[in-house]
Write a protein that holds these residues in place. Structure first.
Motif, PDB file in Angstrom:
ATOM      1  N   ASN A 121       0.478  11.576  -8.416  1.00 26.91           N
ATOM      2  CA  ASN A 121       1.747  12.116  -8.917  1.00 26.91           C
ATOM      3  C   ASN A 121       2.485  12.857  -7.808  1.00 26.91           C
ATOM      4  N   TRP A 122       2.534  12.224  -6.663  1.00 25.35           N
ATOM      5  CA  TRP A 122       3.126  12.791  -5.457  1.00 25.35           C
ATOM      6  C   TRP A 122       4.453  12.109  -5.148  1.00 25.35           C
ATOM      7  N   GLU A 123       5.390  12.882  -4.656  1.00 26.31           N
ATOM      8  CA  GLU A 123       6.694  12.315  -4.297  1.00 26.31           C
ATOM      9  C   GLU A 123       7.245  13.091  -3.103  1.00 26.31           C
ATOM     10  N   ASN A 124       7.910  12.361  -2.201  1.00 30.39           N
ATOM     11  CA  ASN A 124       8.482  12.978  -1.014  1.00 30.39           C
ATOM     12  C   ASN A 124       9.817  12.283  -0.714  1.00 30.39           C
ATOM     13  N   PRO A 125      10.914  13.025  -0.666  1.00 29.36           N
ATOM     14  CA  PRO A 125      12.235  12.407  -0.484  1.00 29.36           C
ATOM     15  C   PRO A 125      12.341  11.583   0.802  1.00 29.36           C
ATOM     16  N   GLN A 126      11.787  12.093   1.902  1.00 25.70           N
ATOM     17  CA  GLN A 126      11.880  11.366   3.167  1.00 25.70           C
ATOM     18  C   GLN A 126      11.056  10.088   3.110  1.00 25.70           C
ATOM     19  N   PHE A 127       9.881  10.169   2.510  1.00 24.92           N
ATOM     20  CA  PHE A 127       9.042   8.984   2.333  1.00 24.92           C
ATOM     21  C   PHE A 127       9.780   7.932   1.513  1.00 24.92           C
ATOM     22  N   LYS A 128      10.374   8.357   0.415  1.00 28.19           N
ATOM     23  CA  LYS A 128      11.102   7.428  -0.448  1.00 28.19           C
ATOM     24  C   LYS A 128      12.264   6.780   0.295  1.00 28.19           C
ATOM     25  N   GLN A 129      12.958   7.562   1.102  1.00 25.50           N
ATOM     26  CA  GLN A 129      14.079   7.028   1.870  1.00 25.50           C
ATOM     27  C   GLN A 129      13.613   5.956   2.850  1.00 25.50           C
ATOM     28  N   LEU A 130      12.464   6.181   3.482  1.00 24.97           N
ATOM     29  CA  LEU A 130      11.934   5.204   4.431  1.00 24.97           C
ATOM     30  C   LEU A 130      11.517   3.912   3.723  1.00 24.97           C
ATOM     31  N   ILE A 131      10.909   4.044   2.558  1.00 28.67           N
ATOM     32  CA  ILE A 131      10.529   2.845   1.796  1.00 28.67           C
ATOM     33  C   ILE A 131      11.767   2.041   1.434  1.00 28.67           C
ATOM     34  N   ASP A 132      12.806   2.713   0.958  1.00 23.98           N
ATOM     35  CA  ASP A 132      14.046   2.018   0.611  1.00 23.98           C
ATOM     36  C   ASP A 132      14.671   1.375   1.843  1.00 23.98           C
ATOM     37  N   GLN A 133      14.604   2.067   2.963  1.00 24.68           N
ATOM     38  CA  GLN A 133      15.160   1.522   4.210  1.00 24.68           C
ATOM     39  C   GLN A 133      14.405   0.259   4.622  1.00 24.68           C
TER      40      GLN A 133
ATOM     41  N   PHE B 118       0.817  -1.213   0.000  1.00 22.32           N
ATOM     42  CA  PHE B 118       0.000   0.000   0.000  1.00 22.32           C
ATOM     43  C   PHE B 118       0.854   1.268   0.000  1.00 22.32           C
ATOM     44  N   LEU B 119       2.139   1.118   0.251  1.00 24.18           N
ATOM     45  CA  LEU B 119       2.982   2.300   0.403  1.00 24.18           C
ATOM     46  C   LEU B 119       3.959   2.504  -0.751  1.00 24.18           C
ATOM     47  N   GLU B 120       4.527   1.422  -1.270  1.00 29.01           N
ATOM     48  CA  GLU B 120       5.590   1.594  -2.251  1.00 29.01           C
ATOM     49  C   GLU B 120       5.100   2.191  -3.561  1.00 29.01           C
ATOM     50  N   MET B 121       3.788   2.165  -3.816  1.00 31.94           N
ATOM     51  CA  MET B 121       3.286   2.762  -5.057  1.00 31.94           C
ATOM     52  C   MET B 121       3.521   4.269  -5.098  1.00 31.94           C
ATOM     53  N   PHE B 122       3.751   4.885  -3.927  1.00 29.65           N
ATOM     54  CA  PHE B 122       3.986   6.327  -3.861  1.00 29.65           C
ATOM     55  C   PHE B 122       5.468   6.672  -3.730  1.00 29.65           C
ATOM     56  N   ARG B 123       6.312   5.676  -3.920  1.00 32.91           N
ATOM     57  CA  ARG B 123       7.762   5.907  -3.790  1.00 32.91           C
ATOM     58  C   ARG B 123       8.277   6.865  -4.854  1.00 32.91           C
ATOM     59  N   ASP B 124       7.789   6.705  -6.084  1.00 36.31           N
ATOM     60  CA  ASP B 124       8.242   7.533  -7.203  1.00 36.31           C
ATOM     61  C   ASP B 124       7.049   8.191  -7.873  1.00 36.31           C
ATOM     62  N   LYS B 125       7.210   9.428  -8.250  1.00 36.47           N
ATOM     63  CA  LYS B 125       6.125  10.182  -8.864  1.00 36.47           C
ATOM     64  C   LYS B 125       5.578   9.493 -10.111  1.00 36.47           C
ATOM     65  N   ASP B 126       6.453   8.878 -10.897  1.00 35.65           N
ATOM     66  CA  ASP B 126       6.014   8.247 -12.144  1.00 35.65           C
ATOM     67  C   ASP B 126       5.754   6.752 -11.974  1.00 35.65           C
ATOM     68  N   GLY B 127       5.543   6.306 -10.721  1.00 37.13           N
ATOM     69  CA  GLY B 127       5.214   4.900 -10.494  1.00 37.13           C
ATOM     70  C   GLY B 127       3.887   4.540 -11.127  1.00 37.13           C
ATOM     71  N   GLY B 128       3.711   3.273 -11.477  1.00 38.12           N
ATOM     72  CA  GLY B 128       2.551   2.845 -12.238  1.00 38.12           C
ATOM     73  C   GLY B 128       1.207   3.144 -11.604  1.00 38.12           C
ATOM     74  N   ASN B 129       1.109   3.134 -10.276  1.00 42.48           N
ATOM     75  CA  ASN B 129      -0.171   3.379  -9.606  1.00 42.48           C
ATOM     76  C   ASN B 129      -0.134   4.605  -8.704  1.00 42.48           C
ATOM     77  N   ASN B 130       0.857   5.469  -8.917  1.00 42.02           N
ATOM     78  CA  ASN B 130       0.951   6.709  -8.133  1.00 42.02           C
ATOM     79  C   ASN B 130       0.083   7.776  -8.805  1.00 42.02           C
ATOM     80  N   HIS B 131      -1.227   7.628  -8.644  1.00 45.48           N
ATOM     81  CA  HIS B 131      -2.164   8.509  -9.351  1.00 45.48           C
ATOM     82  C   HIS B 131      -2.131   9.958  -8.877  1.00 45.48           C
TER      83      HIS B 131
END
Length: 541
Positions: free
Chosen positions: A466-478, A451-464
């Motif tokens: 079109n939102w992106e946040n560097p800290q959020f992305k870092q946590l997903i990668d972690q 439910f969370l990784e779809m928002f990791r990247d703005k151009d992700g397939g289900n990131n409708h």
């Protein structure tokens, strides 16, 4: 447990022994006689779907109706049995490394494609690399990012030969993962990891659009496809487990009006009414409850309003929050959904255990304050008219009207409503052609990361949004690399906290889908994570 449904087991992320063998079994005590015996009538299930499937290509499809059709004529390494348990399917056994960074599956020796060609491990390797190829434009390619080199290849920064999937021989497929992934075996049930018939795809780019050119490996073959009207499946004589397939035919009618579909069910023309075939009309639900006929599929999922964060006014966080806080969720649940589902104050379903208490609450005064502050930040003296887009069902229409009324009363804003048939709705959603749009997500596998990784990247397939946040992305990668389960849970909770503060989408309710069925239909499976599976179904006299 909801009536008539096998629910998910608890989230299985323990680091104990995880190896298995064997086949799914028929668990029903009722054994119908084979309809192919001389003198018996064919066993036919009459079904419906809301719209024309967008594609029967497992690597390209993204909508529920397409997936239900795909599960009829394709199969992965694993599947679910009649008890809702994950079992081996195309695979006969598997093993994984102690750190869950490598999974190896042994295929059954008797596998064939529906055209009679042998099916091998090479078909799995081909399909996965093809789905990661940027040219394929797979909406679910990110689900293959767990593989070493998967993300790099899909984003044009790596090569196909470096992707962590390899056919060791005709009957052995090995997956090398970039980080410990205890739930990887669950992923092999998803269509993005299904095998594909390479010769068919290379001979005809439009192979998945017509019945005669679809070569699958599942329990059924698509016999005919009258576009926007009807699909017929017949039993696949080359399926490895054909002895457990009872139905001779499945006749699926496309009905976009749910009142019509329900009337056909009541008249005996369909064997199923409501989810996952269609949506029950809201006006019918109370009567079905009173008759003790209503069932509810309690699959993990969340319904929401998605904001387009790339265009004013919803590029402003406070305005997004204002619209989210102004929604009266319980009113919608009680008066429109009528299924007793929980209101959603977070994006990840409560069953997945991140934060059962949620991250926010309705607050009309706070909503008004946030709207005023957001308008000031955008330099707006008057709030512009915005549009809420939804796909055509009576439930969605009534919900849209309720949201429109709530936003008008609380915020004093004008929201236009726009309905679109399913294909157009999906296109607008994926292309960002909306102000606000309805979006429901059901779990693909039983883990919060889904439910969370779809928002990791703005151009992700289900990131409708079109939102992106560097800290959020870092946590997903972690979280991908954290092997301590408690620490991983905390990391994902931090990520969801950011998501619900930024509010690119406003959760409304957790999923609970009502349905009714012909009592003669037995062993039809609603997958534990949602969706239809016809393999074991049969009809009694």
């Amino acid at each position: 447990m909801k009536k008539g449904i096998a629910l998910l087991a608890s989230l299985a992320l323990g680091f104990g022994l995880l190896a298995g063998c064997g086949a799914p079994g028929q668990t029903s005590s009722e054994q119908p006689s084979a309809s192919t015996e001389k003198g018996t009538e064919p066993m036919v299930l009459h079904w419906s779907i809301n719209s024309e499937p967008s594609s029967l290509d497992p690597g390209v499809a993204t909508d529920a109706d397409s997936f239900d059709m795909i599960y009829a004529c394709f199969e992965g390494l694993t599947n679910y049995d009649t008890n809702g348990q994950l079992v081996n399917a195309q695979a006969e056994s598997f093993e994984n490394s102690p750190d869950f960074t490598q999974f190896t599956f042994k295929l059954r020796k008797d596998l064939k494609w529906s055209n009679g060609d042998p099916l091998t491990a090479h078909d799995f390797e081909y399909a996965i690399k093809r789905n990661l190829d940027p040219k394929t434009a797979s909406g679910y390619a990110y689900q293959l990012y767990y593989l070493k080199g998967g993300e790099e290849y899909n984003t044009g920064k790596g090569k196909a030969e470096d992707v962590g999937v390899k056919a060791l021989d005709d009957y052995t497929i090995q997956f090398d993962l970039k980080a410990p992934t205890p739930f990887f075996r669950e992923l092999t049930f998803f269509p993005t990891l299904f095998p594909l018939h390479q010769k068919t795809i290379e001979a005809n780019p439009q192979w998945a659009a017509e019945a005669k050119t679809i070569v699958g490996n599942g329990p059924f073959i698509m016999d005919s496809w009258e576009h926007k009207n009807k699909i017929v499946f017949v039993k696949n004589p080359n399926y490895w487990d054909k002895d457990h397939v009872k139905l001779d035919r499945i006749e699926i009618t496309m009905i976009d009006d749910n009142n019509t579909a329900f009337s056909m069910f009541e008249n005996g023309d369909l064997d199923w009414g409501g989810y996952p075939a269609s949506t029950l009309p809201p006006d019918a639900i109370q009567a079905l409850k009173d008759q003790d006929r209503l069932m509810v599929a309690d699959n993990p999922g969340t319904q929401s309003v998605v904001f387009n964060t790339e265009k004013p006014p919803f590029n402003n966080k406070k305005i997004r929050q204002a619209f989210a806080y102004a929604i009266n969720r319980q009113e919608i649940i009680d008066n429109i959904l009528q299924t007793g589902v929980p209101a959603a104050y977070g994006w990840v379903p409560v069953s997945m255990g991140l934060n059962p208490d949620g991250y926010f609450k309705e607050d009309q005064e706070k909503a008004k304050q946030l709207l005023a502050e957001g308008m000031k930040e955008l330099g707006l003296s008057k709030f512009p008219t915005v549009t809420y887009t939804y796909d055509t069902t009576e439930v969605n229409r009534k919900m849209a009207e309720a949201l429109q009324d709530q936003w008008r009363k609380t915020l004093g804003v004008t929201v236009n409503l726009e309905t679109a048939e399913t294909k157009v709705y999906q296109e607008r959603r994926s292309q960002g052609n909306f102000d606000m749009i309805r979006f429901q997500w059901g779990a693909d596998f039983n883990d919060p990361i889904n439910f969370l990784e779809m928002f990791r990247d703005k151009d992700g397939g289900n990131n409708h949004p079109n939102w992106e946040n560097p800290q959020f992305k870092q946590l997903i990668d972690q979280s991908y690399h954290e092997t301590d389960l408690d620490k991983r849970k905390d990391i994902l909770k931090q990520a969801e906290t950011i998501l619900m503060d930024e509010m690119p989408l406003a959760p409304i309710n957790f999923r609970g889908n009502p349905y009714v069925k012909n009592d003669k239909v037995k062993d039809f499976i609603i997958f534990p994570l949602g969706g239809a599976y016809f393999k074991y179904a049969y009809i009694t006299e």
